[in-house]
Design a protein around this motif. Structure first.
Motif, PDB file in Angstrom:
ATOM      1  N   PRO A 233       0.848  -1.304  -0.118  1.00  0.00           N
ATOM      2  CA  PRO A 233      -0.071  -0.149  -0.024  1.00  0.00           C
ATOM      3  C   PRO A 233       0.958   1.230   0.229  1.00  0.00           C
ATOM      4  O   PRO A 233       2.127   1.253   0.348  1.00  0.00           O
ATOM      5  CB  PRO A 233      -0.899  -0.030   1.428  1.00  0.00           C
ATOM      6  N   GLU A 234       0.367   2.224  -0.414  1.00  0.00           N
ATOM      7  CA  GLU A 234       1.027   3.652  -0.380  1.00  0.00           C
ATOM      8  C   GLU A 234       1.199   4.096   0.716  1.00  0.00           C
ATOM      9  O   GLU A 234       2.353   4.687   1.167  1.00  0.00           O
ATOM     10  CB  GLU A 234       0.258   4.606  -1.339  1.00  0.00           C
ATOM     11  N   PHE A 235       0.230   3.774   1.692  1.00  0.00           N
ATOM     12  CA  PHE A 235       0.528   4.127   2.958  1.00  0.00           C
ATOM     13  C   PHE A 235       0.354   3.052   4.183  1.00  0.00           C
ATOM     14  O   PHE A 235      -0.379   2.360   4.107  1.00  0.00           O
ATOM     15  CB  PHE A 235      -0.498   5.163   3.614  1.00  0.00           C
ATOM     16  N   GLU A 236       1.832   2.871   4.763  1.00  0.00           N
ATOM     17  CA  GLU A 236       1.679   1.622   5.753  1.00  0.00           C
ATOM     18  C   GLU A 236       1.569   2.224   7.191  1.00  0.00           C
ATOM     19  O   GLU A 236       1.428   3.425   7.318  1.00  0.00           O
ATOM     20  CB  GLU A 236       3.179   1.084   5.593  1.00  0.00           C
ATOM     21  N   GLN A 237       1.234   1.204   8.064  1.00  0.00           N
ATOM     22  CA  GLN A 237       0.997   1.570   9.534  1.00  0.00           C
ATOM     23  C   GLN A 237       2.273   2.499   9.946  1.00  0.00           C
ATOM     24  O   GLN A 237       3.188   2.355   9.982  1.00  0.00           O
ATOM     25  CB  GLN A 237       1.082   0.289  10.292  1.00  0.00           C
ATOM     26  N   GLY A 238       1.760   3.672  10.714  1.00  0.00           N
ATOM     27  CA  GLY A 238       2.475   4.611  11.154  1.00  0.00           C
ATOM     28  C   GLY A 238       2.985   5.748  10.096  1.00  0.00           C
ATOM     29  O   GLY A 238       3.726   6.448  10.632  1.00  0.00           O
ATOM     30  N   ASN A 239       2.311   5.798   9.137  1.00  0.00           N
ATOM     31  CA  ASN A 239       2.948   6.575   8.069  1.00  0.00           C
ATOM     32  C   ASN A 239       2.381   8.162   8.394  1.00  0.00           C
ATOM     33  O   ASN A 239       1.325   8.457   8.535  1.00  0.00           O
ATOM     34  CB  ASN A 239       2.377   6.285   6.582  1.00  0.00           C
ATOM     35  N   ALA A 240       3.473   9.177   8.596  1.00  0.00           N
ATOM     36  CA  ALA A 240       3.213  10.386   9.043  1.00  0.00           C
ATOM     37  C   ALA A 240       2.317  10.943   7.895  1.00  0.00           C
ATOM     38  O   ALA A 240       1.604  11.962   8.307  1.00  0.00           O
ATOM     39  CB  ALA A 240       4.604  11.048   9.185  1.00  0.00           C
ATOM     40  N   MET A 241       2.508  10.949   6.765  1.00  0.00           N
ATOM     41  CA  MET A 241       1.620  11.576   5.573  1.00  0.00           C
ATOM     42  C   MET A 241       0.466  11.423   5.782  1.00  0.00           C
ATOM     43  O   MET A 241      -0.492  12.343   5.733  1.00  0.00           O
ATOM     44  CB  MET A 241       2.527  11.053   4.320  1.00  0.00           C
ATOM     45  N   LEU A 242      -0.034   9.865   6.067  1.00  0.00           N
ATOM     46  CA  LEU A 242      -1.522   9.710   6.268  1.00  0.00           C
ATOM     47  C   LEU A 242      -2.042  10.395   7.504  1.00  0.00           C
ATOM     48  O   LEU A 242      -3.203  10.969   7.430  1.00  0.00           O
ATOM     49  CB  LEU A 242      -1.488   7.977   6.506  1.00  0.00           C
ATOM     50  N   PHE A 243      -1.367  10.656   8.389  1.00  0.00           N
ATOM     51  CA  PHE A 243      -1.715  11.416   9.576  1.00  0.00           C
ATOM     52  C   PHE A 243      -1.866  12.876   9.169  1.00  0.00           C
ATOM     53  O   PHE A 243      -2.773  13.483   9.730  1.00  0.00           O
ATOM     54  CB  PHE A 243      -0.709  11.194  10.810  1.00  0.00           C
ATOM     55  N   ALA A 244      -0.890  13.474   8.341  1.00  0.00           N
ATOM     56  CA  ALA A 244      -0.935  14.889   8.102  1.00  0.00           C
ATOM     57  C   ALA A 244      -2.152  14.995   7.179  1.00  0.00           C
ATOM     58  O   ALA A 244      -3.109  16.173   7.289  1.00  0.00           O
ATOM     59  CB  ALA A 244       0.291  15.356   7.475  1.00  0.00           C
ATOM     60  N   ILE A 245      -2.506  14.029   6.051  1.00  0.00           N
ATOM     61  CA  ILE A 245      -3.736  14.300   5.402  1.00  0.00           C
ATOM     62  C   ILE A 245      -4.952  14.209   6.359  1.00  0.00           C
ATOM     63  O   ILE A 245      -5.984  15.002   5.839  1.00  0.00           O
ATOM     64  CB  ILE A 245      -3.692  12.939   4.295  1.00  0.00           C
ATOM     65  N   LEU A 246      -5.096  13.225   7.014  1.00  0.00           N
ATOM     66  CA  LEU A 246      -6.119  13.203   8.080  1.00  0.00           C
ATOM     67  C   LEU A 246      -6.438  14.509   8.730  1.00  0.00           C
ATOM     68  O   LEU A 246      -7.623  14.887   8.753  1.00  0.00           O
ATOM     69  CB  LEU A 246      -5.963  11.943   8.826  1.00  0.00           C
TER      70      LEU A 246
END
Length: 628
Positions: A513-526
């Motif tokens: 997946p593009e975003f794995e567990q703990g991915n900082a970018m995913l948290f930023a987008i959220l």
């Protein structure tokens, strides 16, 4: 003995009463006794106390400061020496004091170096300082001219071009702000009121829109240049053996979802939930993905919208009638008792047989036609729609949310044409609405479950203790009655769904997946999405509130009826408008009242109502925010 001394930047005189090494006590011109520091005494004199300052000021006024600077030289000097050079003789006390006063009054010309000692400013520094003074003088003249125009009711062109910035995001260092602020203070008006008076706000909706755009689209709503998406070829995606249909209102262009129904040989039905798949053509890190993460959502408001994706890209991926469109599909096998017994996710092309529209479908697919013992009129996809509606009811019961005794709630549609608003009502939970919403809840909850079981993070909507929040971990959504809820069914309209589709396609294909567990970018987008989406909804609410106020004057309504929710909070009948009405008598929740419109101010979005009598009662229920 008298002294000439400096105190708080000005010069004073006093008669010495007593002194010691560090201080003196003096009687001032006003008869008060004061204690002063010896270091602040510039000189002593014997002439009359009352005549000394006027004489000094007269002499100082005649001193040419430019000439004084020229004769002072470049070395540090004491004021006595400069006074002797300037006057051409040993100066008396008044002449010496006049020199001191002029030196103090010209800090650009002379720098202080100690008690009674100064140094002439370098020529370049002096020229720069004088140029600055001249610039400030010209600027103040411009400010004064603009203020005069504003106070006379005219809007200067320079301020007109900056007006919305001055109202919403002012730079207090600009001349335009200083002039506008000064005019507001002198007119004793708030900025928005002055702007309206001088013709700067011809349209309240445009004013509200300008503030919103300055905050969230400072570079405009255009998309700029971007590389075209690489669409998957027909050979890359299998063609599903279904004929799907979508259900949307007439103005929808971003058609994210479609449905299909196929009867299986074993007597079960296979429900297809087909979601538009822009992620199949938008590469990670591409310009278009950056647009998604910048805009985060389509913005909706009465009369228009600002799309998350460019129109031409939406056109490529929307589930358009007559085309085989890329889609991520969830297939659900359902028994005759409406029990889901199997789930399968596919990436494919889906033929869209029809884009059904609310205004036409609701005429033949509604509670009355469904209850007709003769089956009601024929219409396209009647079998599919009827079965799916029955399935939707079963899904609602499975979630524990089916309650036929619950009072009917209303949804409101706004349509703005040529400055006039139409506000129409539709019952929440109408067959076509329930059908779509239940199947989307099913897809979002089941895809969320699959992602969680695959240990792939996603963006979930969770609710507990009455609060809705975003999370990257599956948590229950109490309001919907599901164990997890991952927004996945509107990837053309929301960044959350776009991201979740990326994760889903990786899961289906078995890719990383593009975003794995703990991915900082995913948290930023959220985090960015949560804040921005809330702001977009707040803007939509402000615009709808304005058009509700406009509706009163447009329709000539001066005595609306309303239903009491609780205390002094009422809901205006026929409008999505909840207001507090001070001075209500003691009433019960659900009481219907008549109100008198006292004042409406569209500019400040205020309405003042007064109780005019009770007219009946109806059962009410506190409205819940939609989370689907």
């Amino acid at each position: 003995m008298n002294v000439f001394y400096e105190e708080s930047g000005s010069f004073k005189v006093g008669a010495v009463v007593s002194r010691n090494d560090a201080s003196l006590q003096v009687d001032t011109l006003h008869g008060k006794r004061a204690k002063i520091k010896s270091a602040n005494v510039m000189l002593e004199f014997n002439s009359a106390l009352t005549e000394f300052l006027p004489a000094v000021e007269k002499l100082a006024a005649e001193i040419d400061i430019d000439f004084l600077w020229e004769v002072s030289g470049q070395d540090e000097f004491g004021f006595e020496a400069l006074a002797a050079d300037y006057w051409g003789h040993t100066p008396n006390a008044a002449e010496a004091a006049a020199i001191i006063q002029r030196l103090f009054e010209a800090p650009m010309y002379f720098y202080k170096k100690g008690k009674g000692r100064f140094k002439a400013a370098p020529e370049e520094s002096l020229k720069a300082a004088l140029a600055g003074i001249e610039k400030k003088k010209r600027e103040q003249e411009q400010i004064d001219a603009w203020v005069a125009e504003l106070k006379s009711g005219r809007l200067p062109d320079a301020i007109r071009t900056q007006l919305m910035t001055l109202l919403f995001r002012p730079d207090k260092n600009t001349l335009e702000f200083k002039a506008f602020d000064q005019a507001c203070r002198e007119r004793n008006l708030p900025p928005v009121r002055l702007a309206a008076e001088i013709g700067g706000i011809p349209s309240v909706p445009d004013y509200l829109m300008a503030g919103f755009l300055l905050e969230y689209f400072p570079k405009g709503t255009g998309f700029g240049q971007y590389a075209a998406p690489e669409l998957p070829g027909d050979e890359e995606l299998p063609l599903a053996e279904v004929a799907a249909f979508s259900i949307d209102d007439a103005a929808t262009t971003e058609i994210d979802d479609a449905l299909s129904l196929v009867e299986l040989p074993n007597g079960n039905q296979r429900v297809g939930i087909h979601i538009a798949a822009p992620t199949l053509g938008v590469a990670p890190g591409s310009d278009i993905e950056k647009l998604v993460f910048q805009r985060l959502s389509t913005v909706y408001f009465p009369g228009d919208k600002i799309t998350m994706l460019p129109d031409e890209l939406v056109e490529q991926f929307t589930l358009k009638e007559g085309q085989a469109c890329p889609a991520v599909s969830l297939y659900v096998e359902v028994t005759p008792e409406f029990e889901p017994v199997g789930y399968e996710s596919r990436i494919e092309r889906v033929t869209i047989a029809a884009n059904l529209r609310h205004n036409q479908l609701e005429q033949v697919f509604n509670e009355q036609t469904l209850a007709d013992p003769d089956g009601g009129p024929d219409y396209p996809f009647k079998r599919e729609l009827t079965w799916l509606w029955q399935f939707a009811n079963a899904l609602e019961k499975r979630r524990g949310k089916y309650d036929p005794t619950r009072p009917v709630q209303m949804d409101y549609n706004f349509n703005v044409v040529d400055g006039k608003v139409q506000i129409t009502l539709r019952k929440r939970g109408a067959p076509m609405d329930k059908l779509v919403s239940e199947l989307m809840i099913l897809a979002n909850s089941e895809w969320g479950r699959m992602l969680a079981e695959a240990d792939i993070p996603a963006m979930y909507r969770a609710q507990s203790m009455g609060k809705v929040r975003m999370t990257t971990r599956p948590e229950p959504h109490i309001g919907l009655g599901v164990a997890q809820y991952a927004w996945s069914t509107s990837p053309l309209r929301r960044a959350t769904d776009f991201v979740n589709q990326r994760q889903l396609t990786a899961m289906i294909r078995g890719d990383k997946p593009e975003f794995e567990q703990g991915n900082a970018m995913l948290f930023a987008i959220l985090r960015d999405f949560d804040a921005t989406y809330s702001a977009y909804l707040a803007f939509q609410d402000r615009m709808e509130h304005f058009w509700c106020l406009r509706w009163f004057s447009q329709e000539g309504v001066t005595e609306p009826t309303a239903t009491l929710i609780k205390e002094d909070l009422v809901r205006i009948d026929g409008l999505p408008l909840r207001l507090r009405v001070p001075g209500l008598p003691e009433l019960a929740s659900g009481d219907k009242v008549r109100l008198a419109v006292i004042r409406i101010d569209e500019l400040t979005q205020e309405i003042e109502l007064r109780y005019a009598g009770k007219v009946g009662h109806e059962d009410v229920q506190v409205e819940e925010d939609s989370t689907v």
